[in-house]
Design an enzyme around this catalytic site. Structure first.
Site, PDB file in Angstrom:
ATOM      1  N   ASP A 102      42.073  40.202  37.460  1.00 18.39           N
ATOM      2  CA  ASP A 102      43.294  40.964  38.045  1.00 18.39           C
ATOM      3  C   ASP A 102      42.754  42.242  38.287  1.00 18.39           C
ATOM      4  O   ASP A 102      41.869  42.999  37.643  1.00 18.39           O
ATOM      5  CB  ASP A 102      44.527  40.968  37.070  1.00 18.39           C
ATOM      6  CG  ASP A 102      44.958  39.536  36.702  1.00 18.39           C
ATOM      7  OD1 ASP A 102      44.703  38.586  37.508  1.00 18.39           O
ATOM      8  OD2 ASP A 102      45.340  39.379  35.546  1.00 18.39           O
TER       9      ASP A 102
HETATM   10  N1  URA Z   1      43.349  35.878  32.711  1.00 20.42           N
HETATM   11  C1  URA Z   1      44.149  37.173  33.014  1.00 20.42           C
HETATM   12  O1  URA Z   1      45.301  37.046  32.758  1.00 20.42           O
HETATM   13  N2  URA Z   1      43.684  38.069  33.917  1.00 20.42           N
HETATM   14  C2  URA Z   1      42.515  38.121  34.227  1.00 20.42           C
HETATM   15  O2  URA Z   1      42.163  38.833  35.040  1.00 20.42           O
HETATM   16  C3  URA Z   1      41.645  36.899  34.059  1.00 20.42           C
HETATM   17  C4  URA Z   1      42.071  36.189  33.154  1.00 20.42           C
END
Ligand code: URA
Length: 259
Positions: free
Chosen positions: A103
């Site tokens: 993310d």
């Molecule tokens: N899980 C999440 O919530 N975000 C990420 O970026 C990777 C795994």
């Protein structure tokens, strides 16, 4: 392999630029100037130089990036800065892509490569390569998470439900936990902790298989790594070893933000 193709796979110059450079006499093969872009060479054996610098051959390229927050995991984007924008211009080889997705606010280990087979092996749930995340939690870690995540969480989204594969989870300290996942659902770590009644304030990916986020690799920096190092790391580790690694190197990673 054609000389121009060899060079375009190992440098960030365009085919047009390379054609011009070859024609101008800037390229030697085995010590002799070669001016025909279509000349055939053996990529594994030929000693090729471009403007006097030897060009080493690798079938695929691998960069291990410490992704910072605020950068999107994409190859290109018209508006936002992407992880590929963090590469120096000379490292922006053709066909590179981020293997997997973090993310925008997630930090940590991200592999950038042009090796589709490796990426598939790393990401496909069938191959079970573990991804390790260090999460900073708003509320203290509760022992019950371990059993809850091990049973397989059900994530609800609108009317739908998603069943997660069993996952291991351990506390590193009161507000820090390591989670081991073998799949990559949308916002999975955040949603799993949210479903357990907590909230992930910060997230750092610290490992993929036996690859670790090097503690001395600054956020936004990257290393070139070798094919054999990536492939040999596609084995799972013990979560206790990952917890010890996090306790040693990352327990104060967000210290400036900690309560
Ligand atoms: N899980 C999440 O919530 N975000 C990420 O970026 C990777 C795994």
């Amino acid at each position: 392999m054609r000389l121009d193709r060899f060079l375009s796979g190992q440098t960030a110059f365009s085919r047009k630029e390379l054609t011009a450079m070859i024609r101008s006499g800037a390229v030697t093969v085995g010590g002799a100037v070669i001016r025909k872009p279509e000349s055939q060479i053996d990529p594994e054996q030929a000693v090729v130089t471009l403007r006097g610098e030897q060009i080493a051959y690798a079938a695929h390229h691998y960069y291990l990036l410490h992704k910072p927050a605020g950068v999107i995991t994409a190859s290109r984007d018209p508006k936002q800065k992407t992880v590929l924008d963090l590469l120096r211009p000379e490292d922006r080889l053709p066909n590179l892509f981020p293997s997997g997705r973090l993310d925008i606010d997630t930090e940590g280990l991200l592999l950038i490569t042009d090796d589709g087979a490796l990426s598939h092996q790393m990401l496909s749930p069938k191959h079970h390569v573990a991804k390790y995340y260090l999460a900073r939690l708003a509320e203290p870690f509760r022992e019950e998470y371990t059993e809850l995540f091990r049973r397989g969480m059900i994530l609800r989204e609108g009317d739908g439900e998603e069943l997660c594969q069993p996952a291991e989870c351990r506390a590193v300290s009161a507000h820090l936990a390591v989670l081991e996942l073998h799949e990559g659902k949308y916002h999975q770590v955040k949603r799993m902790f949210a479903a357990a009644g907590n909230h992930v304030e910060n997230l750092l990916r610290v490992g993929i298989g036996e690859l670790r986020l090097p503690p001395d690799l600054a956020s936004g920096s990257y290393l070139h790594i070798f094919n054999k190092d990536v492939y040999s790391a596609l084995r799972n580790s013990d979560i206790s070893e990952v917890c010890a690694f996090c306790a040693e190197y990352y327990s104060s990673y967000w210290i400036k933000d900690c309560k």
